[in-house]
Structure formats: structure tokens, C-alpha cells
Design an enzyme around this catalytic site. Sequence first.
Site, PDB file in Angstrom:
ATOM      1  CG  ASP A 187      -6.846 -43.872  21.398  1.00  0.00           C
ATOM      2  OD1 ASP A 187      -6.254 -44.932  21.693  1.00  0.00           O
ATOM      3  OD2 ASP A 187      -6.368 -43.038  20.615  1.00  0.00           O
ATOM      4  CB  SER A 188     -11.019 -47.773  20.257  1.00  0.00           C
ATOM      5  OG  SER A 188     -11.197 -46.933  19.131  1.00  0.00           O
ATOM      6  N   GLY A 189      -7.959 -46.900  19.127  1.00  0.00           N
ATOM      7  CA  GLY A 189      -7.114 -47.078  17.950  1.00  0.00           C
ATOM      8  C   GLY A 189      -7.867 -46.768  16.663  1.00  0.00           C
ATOM      9  CG  ASP A 233      -8.575 -36.326  23.982  1.00  0.00           C
ATOM     10  OD1 ASP A 233      -9.770 -36.494  23.674  1.00  0.00           O
ATOM     11  OD2 ASP A 233      -7.640 -36.483  23.177  1.00  0.00           O
ATOM     12  CB  CYS A 283       0.351 -18.354  34.043  1.00  0.00           C
ATOM     13  SG  CYS A 283       0.665 -20.112  34.340  1.00  0.00           S
ATOM     14  CB  CYS A 293       2.577 -22.738  35.815  1.00  0.00           C
ATOM     15  SG  CYS A 293       3.688 -22.188  34.505  1.00  0.00           S
ATOM     16  CB  CYS A 324       4.489 -18.208  34.672  1.00  0.00           C
ATOM     17  SG  CYS A 324       3.924 -18.611  33.010  1.00  0.00           S
ATOM     18  CG  HIS A 369       2.718 -21.632  30.226  1.00  0.00           C
ATOM     19  ND1 HIS A 369       2.158 -20.855  31.225  1.00  0.00           N
ATOM     20  CD2 HIS A 369       2.060 -21.313  29.073  1.00  0.00           C
ATOM     21  CE1 HIS A 369       1.223 -20.081  30.691  1.00  0.00           C
ATOM     22  NE2 HIS A 369       1.145 -20.334  29.389  1.00  0.00           N
TER      23      HIS A 369
HETATM   24 ZN   LIG Z   1       2.641 -20.557  33.280  1.00  0.00          ZN
END
Ligand SMILES: [Zn+2]
Length: 417
Positions: A101-103, A310, A348, A350, A353, A379
Amino acid sequence: MSSLKSPASSLSFEINATEGAARATTLTTRRGVIETPVFMPVGTAGTVKGMRLEELESPDLDARIILGNTYHLWLRPGIETIKECGGLHKFIGWDRALLTDSGGFQVWSLGALRKITEEGTAFRSHVDGSLCFLSPEISMEVQAVLGAEIAMAFDECAPGEASHDEARRSMDLTLRWAQRSKGAFDNLQAEFLPLPSGEGQTGSLRAAGRDAGEPQAEMPALPDRQALFGIIQGASHLDLRRESLERTVEIGFDGYAIGGLSVGEEKHVMMDVIEEVAPRMPADRPRYLMGVGTPEDLIEAVARGIDMFDCVLPTRNGRNGQAFTSRGKLNIKNARYTTDQNPLDQACNCSVCRRHSRAYIRHLYQSGEMLASILLTHHNLAFFLDTMKRVRQAIRSDQFAHFRREYTEQLNSGLEA
Ligand SMILES: [Zn+2]
């Protein structure tokens, strides 16, 4: 699907599928291919808090691009240090794409601690209280040293509730700063580059290919320079937003971002602005919605034509004990999870999980163990990145409308006991 390429740019951008206003695209940078819609984890101070880069690269997350914050890195460790260490990629050990980003937003959010003039913004450092000054030219210089694939124009943000006059003044200033950012950026790209040969290209492209199962595209030859995105401002005033867009596009950038949202305005105001601006943004350039939002926000913005996102929510809320799940938010501090053997999210897959129960993570959190933040952050990022992957697959198979309805229904169905 038609292929829109921008050969003059340091990015190659191709629309692969659309459904309504939603788009699935392939954005190729000098450091790898990014399928959009994409979520970019925020790495404020050169670190996505609590996450090792190996984890961000693992199939669990497979983040293709992360953010760095110009303001934070400029103040600490300082640009001379990062320059000495070979730029931000080398300094932090990340071969994939970066966006800085530019600040502008960080400095703006200092509130009373900063003073904005035509030339730039003077402010007190939050690190040591010293007086600092940031301008479009300085921001471009700092971002050139950081060396991200995508840099952002230096902008000024108006508060969500800004009056028309206030928002116009701020938007006009942002446009003048956009012009100065572009001028300084072009000069710096000519001066700084080319980078040392072999830097960036082949290895990282192998490391960050397309989504699994997608055909391998021929890698376009890209000039070894950064890309610069312009930022559309105008607060909640739709006429100003349209004017800001038009005049920013006239200056000419590699991509366009909607800034100044999620700064205290009502949710419907945010969606009105996105709905007004996104379809008018150049179709052959990436569209980035800055600093937004929850999983529902992301899906709704995709439906209105946004490609890139973002947000600090998955990381910050993770550190505060909150998990995002397919059935809504879960607060691990809640006593109901004391002996709960279920994973954070049953849907999920992941690594957190697959291995750990809510009861264990709650115990870690209540004990002040740092692993609680690490597991919740992992997660949450997996959940955001997996959501975007499913969004991409849905758009490509013309199932996005169906996906959006089901996802939202499930999100609002409440957590299982
Ligand atoms: Zn998860």
C-alpha cells in the site's frame, strides 16, 4: 471466453469466465500466477502475524500474493535497512508476489497526529514520536525499494460520513497526488530497473502455478518492472465516485482500486458504492477493493465485479479468539466450547481442523498460549482463501449464483451445538 491482454503492462490479465458481473480471471505477475477473485493476507510489518511463510505457501492456504505496509516498514526497520537487505522479498524470504500500500491510509488513520497539505502529510511516528513527512514522491521511492509486484498510488481518504464538499476536496487532492505518483513511479522504474538477472522469474513461477486442475498457460514475457494501481475515492457520494474513477482512468494505471470504504459507513452504503463503481471500472484491468471485509462482503463484492481483496479480519480476529466458519463466527472464549470435541469448522479441511478440537484451542486461548493465535489465524486464512477458491470454481462452472445463495444461507444458519 475472450482474452484481454495488456502487453505494455508489467501484468498480464486475462478474463477466463464471467457470470453476471462476477469474473474469474488470471493475473500474471513476474512472480507467479494469481487466479482471481483473490484474497490477499495482510503482512503489515513484513510478517502475516503468527504465520510462517511455509504455511502460507502450503496447499492448505496457497496464498499467491500478500500485502506489505509502506508506512510500517518505512518507519521500522527503515528503508535503508530493507535496501541493504535486497528488497522486501529477500528481506522476509518470500518468492511469491507482493503488493504494497502507499502509506496514505495508515497516515490518514493517525487522525489528530497528522497534518495534510498539498505537498503531502506530516505526522508523528507511532514508533518513536519523531516528526515524519510522506508525499506521493516519497511513497513511490519507498515502494520502489520494497519492490512489490504491485505498488499503490498515494491517496487521501475521506471519512465515511464526509460531506459532499469535504469529499470533493479530498478526491481532488487524491487526483493531484495520483498524477504525481504516476510521474514519480515512471521515473523510478526507469532508474531502478532492470533488477539483477534471474531475480524472481522462473523458480517462483513454478512454485506458484495455477489452481490445481487448471491447464498450464504459456507464461507471457513480462517486463521486469512494478505495476502501479490508482485509487478511486469520493466517500459515499456516487457522483464523486464516478468522477474520481473517470479522472483516475485518464491518468492511466495498471489496475484500479476502490479506497475509502469500510471506514465507518453503513454496510448498504459500501455496497451502493461498489455497485456504482465496479461495473464502470476498465474491464481489462484488475479491480481491487481495499480493506474489505467479511466473507459475506467478499462474495457480495465479487457479485458486483471485484477481483482482489485484502483485510486484517482473519488475522486480527484470530488473535482475539474469533474463528470464521461456514456457519458464522465462533468465539472460542465461550464456555460452551470447554469440552467440545468438534473442530472449529466441521466443513473445513485445514490442518488445524483436521487435528485440533474447539476444547483444546479454547484451553490454549484461556491459558494465554501463543499457539491459540497461531491456530486461529491459520484456520481463518484457510477459510477465506478456500472461500475464494470455491468462488473461482463456481464462476468458471457458471454456478456462482447458486453458490452465493447456498453459502450465505449456511453462513446465517447458526453454529451447530
Ligand atoms: Zn479450519
